[in-house]
Design a protein around this motif. Structure first.
Motif, PDB file in Angstrom:
ATOM      1  N   THR A   1      -4.669   5.658  -8.193  1.00 18.32           N
ATOM      2  CA  THR A   1      -6.108   5.886  -8.036  1.00 18.32           C
ATOM      3  C   THR A   1      -6.438   7.368  -8.173  1.00 18.32           C
ATOM      4  O   THR A   1      -7.396   7.747  -8.828  1.00 18.32           O
ATOM      5  CB  THR A   1      -6.585   5.357  -6.674  1.00 18.32           C
ATOM      6  N   THR A   2      -5.645   8.195  -7.524  1.00 17.74           N
ATOM      7  CA  THR A   2      -5.654   9.635  -7.751  1.00 17.74           C
ATOM      8  C   THR A   2      -4.214  10.022  -8.082  1.00 17.74           C
ATOM      9  O   THR A   2      -3.321   9.182  -8.005  1.00 17.74           O
ATOM     10  CB  THR A   2      -6.129  10.407  -6.504  1.00 17.74           C
ATOM     11  N   PRO A   3      -3.962  11.262  -8.446  1.00 18.86           N
ATOM     12  CA  PRO A   3      -2.577  11.639  -8.743  1.00 18.86           C
ATOM     13  C   PRO A   3      -1.600  11.377  -7.595  1.00 18.86           C
ATOM     14  O   PRO A   3      -0.395  11.220  -7.838  1.00 18.86           O
ATOM     15  CB  PRO A   3      -2.686  13.142  -9.046  1.00 18.86           C
ATOM     16  N   THR A   4      -2.120  11.299  -6.353  1.00 21.40           N
ATOM     17  CA  THR A   4      -1.212  11.125  -5.218  1.00 21.40           C
ATOM     18  C   THR A   4      -1.487   9.895  -4.372  1.00 21.40           C
ATOM     19  O   THR A   4      -0.686   9.578  -3.495  1.00 21.40           O
ATOM     20  CB  THR A   4      -1.295  12.356  -4.283  1.00 21.40           C
ATOM     21  N   ALA A   5      -2.579   9.172  -4.609  1.00 23.93           N
ATOM     22  CA  ALA A   5      -2.981   8.096  -3.691  1.00 23.93           C
ATOM     23  C   ALA A   5      -2.995   6.734  -4.372  1.00 23.93           C
ATOM     24  O   ALA A   5      -3.459   6.596  -5.506  1.00 23.93           O
ATOM     25  CB  ALA A   5      -4.362   8.378  -3.094  1.00 23.93           C
ATOM     26  N   GLU A   6      -2.519   5.746  -3.637  1.00 20.00           N
ATOM     27  CA  GLU A   6      -2.575   4.338  -4.049  1.00 20.00           C
ATOM     28  C   GLU A   6      -3.920   3.751  -3.635  1.00 20.00           C
ATOM     29  O   GLU A   6      -4.547   4.213  -2.682  1.00 20.00           O
ATOM     30  CB  GLU A   6      -1.403   3.591  -3.390  1.00 20.00           C
ATOM     31  N   TRP A   7      -4.355   2.687  -4.337  1.00 19.24           N
ATOM     32  CA  TRP A   7      -5.705   2.153  -4.171  1.00 19.24           C
ATOM     33  C   TRP A   7      -6.013   1.730  -2.733  1.00 19.24           C
ATOM     34  O   TRP A   7      -7.028   2.139  -2.163  1.00 19.24           O
ATOM     35  CB  TRP A   7      -5.925   0.971  -5.115  1.00 19.24           C
ATOM     36  N   ASN A   8      -5.200   0.902  -2.122  1.00 23.16           N
ATOM     37  CA  ASN A   8      -5.534   0.362  -0.806  1.00 23.16           C
ATOM     38  C   ASN A   8      -5.700   1.446   0.247  1.00 23.16           C
ATOM     39  O   ASN A   8      -6.627   1.393   1.068  1.00 23.16           O
ATOM     40  CB  ASN A   8      -4.478  -0.650  -0.349  1.00 23.16           C
TER      41      ASN A   8
ATOM     42  N   GLY B   1      -8.695  13.403   5.465  1.00 23.19           N
ATOM     43  CA  GLY B   1      -9.742  14.381   5.204  1.00 23.19           C
ATOM     44  C   GLY B   1     -10.305  14.243   3.810  1.00 23.19           C
ATOM     45  O   GLY B   1      -9.660  13.699   2.907  1.00 23.19           O
ATOM     46  N   PRO B   2     -11.539  14.723   3.595  1.00 22.30           N
ATOM     47  CA  PRO B   2     -12.123  14.688   2.250  1.00 22.30           C
ATOM     48  C   PRO B   2     -11.382  15.649   1.333  1.00 22.30           C
ATOM     49  O   PRO B   2     -10.714  16.583   1.778  1.00 22.30           O
ATOM     50  CB  PRO B   2     -13.570  15.120   2.488  1.00 22.30           C
ATOM     51  N   GLY B   3     -11.497  15.385   0.046  1.00 21.79           N
ATOM     52  CA  GLY B   3     -10.859  16.288  -0.907  1.00 21.79           C
ATOM     53  C   GLY B   3      -9.898  15.565  -1.817  1.00 21.79           C
ATOM     54  O   GLY B   3      -9.807  14.338  -1.825  1.00 21.79           O
ATOM     55  N   LEU B   4      -9.157  16.327  -2.571  1.00 24.90           N
ATOM     56  CA  LEU B   4      -8.312  15.774  -3.619  1.00 24.90           C
ATOM     57  C   LEU B   4      -7.173  14.918  -3.093  1.00 24.90           C
ATOM     58  O   LEU B   4      -6.664  14.052  -3.820  1.00 24.90           O
ATOM     59  CB  LEU B   4      -7.742  16.915  -4.482  1.00 24.90           C
ATOM     60  N   LEU B   5      -6.747  15.120  -1.872  1.00 24.68           N
ATOM     61  CA  LEU B   5      -5.587  14.396  -1.346  1.00 24.68           C
ATOM     62  C   LEU B   5      -5.973  13.217  -0.453  1.00 24.68           C
ATOM     63  O   LEU B   5      -5.101  12.614   0.176  1.00 24.68           O
ATOM     64  CB  LEU B   5      -4.675  15.350  -0.567  1.00 24.68           C
ATOM     65  N   ALA B   6      -7.239  12.859  -0.395  1.00 25.69           N
ATOM     66  CA  ALA B   6      -7.661  11.735   0.457  1.00 25.69           C
ATOM     67  C   ALA B   6      -6.886  10.471   0.086  1.00 25.69           C
ATOM     68  O   ALA B   6      -6.765  10.117  -1.080  1.00 25.69           O
ATOM     69  CB  ALA B   6      -9.152  11.495   0.293  1.00 25.69           C
ATOM     70  N   GLY B   7      -6.370   9.800   1.103  1.00 29.06           N
ATOM     71  CA  GLY B   7      -5.635   8.561   0.903  1.00 29.06           C
ATOM     72  C   GLY B   7      -4.170   8.741   0.568  1.00 29.06           C
ATOM     73  O   GLY B   7      -3.434   7.749   0.439  1.00 29.06           O
ATOM     74  N   THR B   8      -3.716   9.969   0.438  1.00 28.03           N
ATOM     75  CA  THR B   8      -2.308  10.229   0.134  1.00 28.03           C
ATOM     76  C   THR B   8      -1.434   9.844   1.328  1.00 28.03           C
ATOM     77  O   THR B   8      -1.775  10.131   2.484  1.00 28.03           O
ATOM     78  CB  THR B   8      -2.092  11.711  -0.206  1.00 28.03           C
ATOM     79  N   THR B   9      -0.326   9.190   1.059  1.00 24.77           N
ATOM     80  CA  THR B   9       0.621   8.812   2.113  1.00 24.77           C
ATOM     81  C   THR B   9       1.886   9.651   1.971  1.00 24.77           C
ATOM     82  O   THR B   9       2.483   9.708   0.899  1.00 24.77           O
ATOM     83  CB  THR B   9       0.972   7.315   2.015  1.00 24.77           C
TER      84      THR B   9
ATOM     85  N   GLY C   1       0.814  -1.204   0.000  1.00 27.94           N
ATOM     86  CA  GLY C   1       0.000   0.000   0.000  1.00 27.94           C
ATOM     87  C   GLY C   1       0.846   1.251   0.000  1.00 27.94           C
ATOM     88  O   GLY C   1       2.039   1.228   0.315  1.00 27.94           O
ATOM     89  N   GLY C   2       0.211   2.328  -0.358  1.00 32.28           N
ATOM     90  CA  GLY C   2       0.865   3.628  -0.313  1.00 32.28           C
ATOM     91  C   GLY C   2       1.660   3.951  -1.563  1.00 32.28           C
ATOM     92  O   GLY C   2       1.937   3.101  -2.411  1.00 32.28           O
ATOM     93  N   ALA C   3       2.004   5.231  -1.658  1.00 34.93           N
ATOM     94  CA  ALA C   3       2.884   5.748  -2.712  1.00 34.93           C
ATOM     95  C   ALA C   3       3.632   6.919  -2.090  1.00 34.93           C
ATOM     96  O   ALA C   3       3.007   7.865  -1.612  1.00 34.93           O
ATOM     97  CB  ALA C   3       2.070   6.191  -3.926  1.00 34.93           C
TER      98      ALA C   3
END
Length: 350
Positions: free
Chosen positions: A160-167, A293-301, A151-153
């Motif tokens: 999944t997004t420009p900054t976030a990995e799927w898991n 938090g919600p928004g474009l960076l959700a899930g970013t590590t 997980g992570g990037a």
């Protein structure tokens, strides 16, 4: 030395390949399989796991269904990536004689309590089950022998997004809770994190499938070719190879559709090799923050490798791996398993 593994997955094409790989290793004892929603629902994940265990002749491994959804946000699955059942074009008969039990979280806790200091937790799914298990048994980081997470990037483009990995994007709150539970522990107890910057180096191509078929002793290896029509089914003479070929063909087509080439990033296979002790790799310790938090960076590590936040590390991030060696190991081992199984397993031929 036997490596005893508790596998939490969301099978998933690359999860399926990782599961078969673990089953191919004589030095690995698969203690249990926990099913987390992600690529498909938790119930479908469990069905896939049971069917693959049956295909590989390992029906004695307990399988449990985990949480139905992430901790705080709605579940999003990926039929476009892994197919509606999670295994691409592959068709597996319903498992017979074994059913998945409820309560993957309790399975986690019971297995670790019964075997303190002996189990490696391998998680190739969103970290939902692990987070819920930690809420009930906060001592898990001390009771587990090792933890390996896919997980992570980290300073690397997401998938999944420009900054976030799927898991981590599926359940960022769970990932944040899991990393927080390890902060300040000795380095050898920190999770080994296999993130996109190293797992995307594990690029499986049609030639690898042909090699796998040859390793399995198929009379007429079914080559997965870019010019073949979408959805063409394998005719390989060994059922396990047919299943893996049909699953991977879907994954190849998905990657080609998104201009990544006719290949498949089999992320979870590398994580499985790390957990089994069969892969060479190097790590860097870091403090990982997960954006919840919600928004474009959700899930970013985000990793802090230099201690700038003034916090102690909570992860060991894989910084180097050896893809050719991984494929030599994995294809040889799965091929040997498929050869041993031969044509005794019933899988439909199309």
């Amino acid at each position: 030395m036997t490596e005893r593994i508790l596998f939490d997955n969301d099978t998933g094409i690359d999860d399926a390949l990782a599961l078969v790989y673990l089953l191919s290793l004589p030095q690995v004892e698969l203690v249990a399989v926990a099913s987390t929603p992600g690529n498909v629902s938790a119930d479908q994940v469990a069905r896939n796991n049971l069917a693959l265990l049956q295909l590989c002749g390992r029906t004695g491994v307990p399988v449990a269904v985990g949480a139905a959804a992430p901790l705080e946000i709605p579940l999003v699955t990926t039929p476009e990536t892994h197919g509606p059942q999670g295994i691409g074009y592959a068709e597996l008969p319903p498992p017979s004689g074994q059913t998945a039990r409820a309560g993957a979280v309790d399975l986690w806790i019971d297995a670790v309590r019964r075997n303190p200091g002996e189990l490696t937790a391998l998680v190739t799914a969103p970290l939902t089950n692990f987070a819920l298990a930690l809420r009930k048994e906060p001592r898990l980081p001390e009771l587990l022998k090792r933890v390996v997470v896919m997980g992570g990037a980290f300073y690397y483009q997401g998938n999944t997004t420009p900054t976030a990995e799927w898991n981590t994007h599926v359940d960022p709150h769970a990932a944040a809770e899991v990393f927080a539970a390890f902060e300040g522990l000795p380095e050898e107890r920190l999770p080994i994190v296999c993130a996109l910057e190293t797992t995307e180096r594990i690029e499986l191509r049609p030639g690898h499938v042909a090699r796998l078929a040859r390793e399995a002793g198929c009379a007429e290896p079914e080559l997965v070719l870019p010019e073949d029509p979408p959805g063409k089914r394998s005719t390989a003479s060994v059922p396990l190879i047919r299943v893996l070929s049909d699953a991977l063909r879907f994954y190849f087509e998905f990657h080609r559709h998104y201009d990544q080439g006719y290949l498949a990033h089999v992320h979870d296979v590398f994580a499985a090799a790390v957990a089994a002790g069969t892969a060479d790799y190097r790590t860097r310790s870091a403090t990982v923050h997960v954006e919840t938090g919600p928004g474009l960076l959700a899930g970013t590590t985000v990793p802090d490798f230099r201690g700038l936040w003034g916090r102690k590390p909570n992860a060991r991030i894989v910084s180097w791996n050896d893809p050719p060696a991984v494929f030599d190991e994995v294809l040889g081992s799965i091929g040997a398993l498929a050869r041993r199984l031969g044509g005794d397993r019933t899988v439909p031929v199309r």
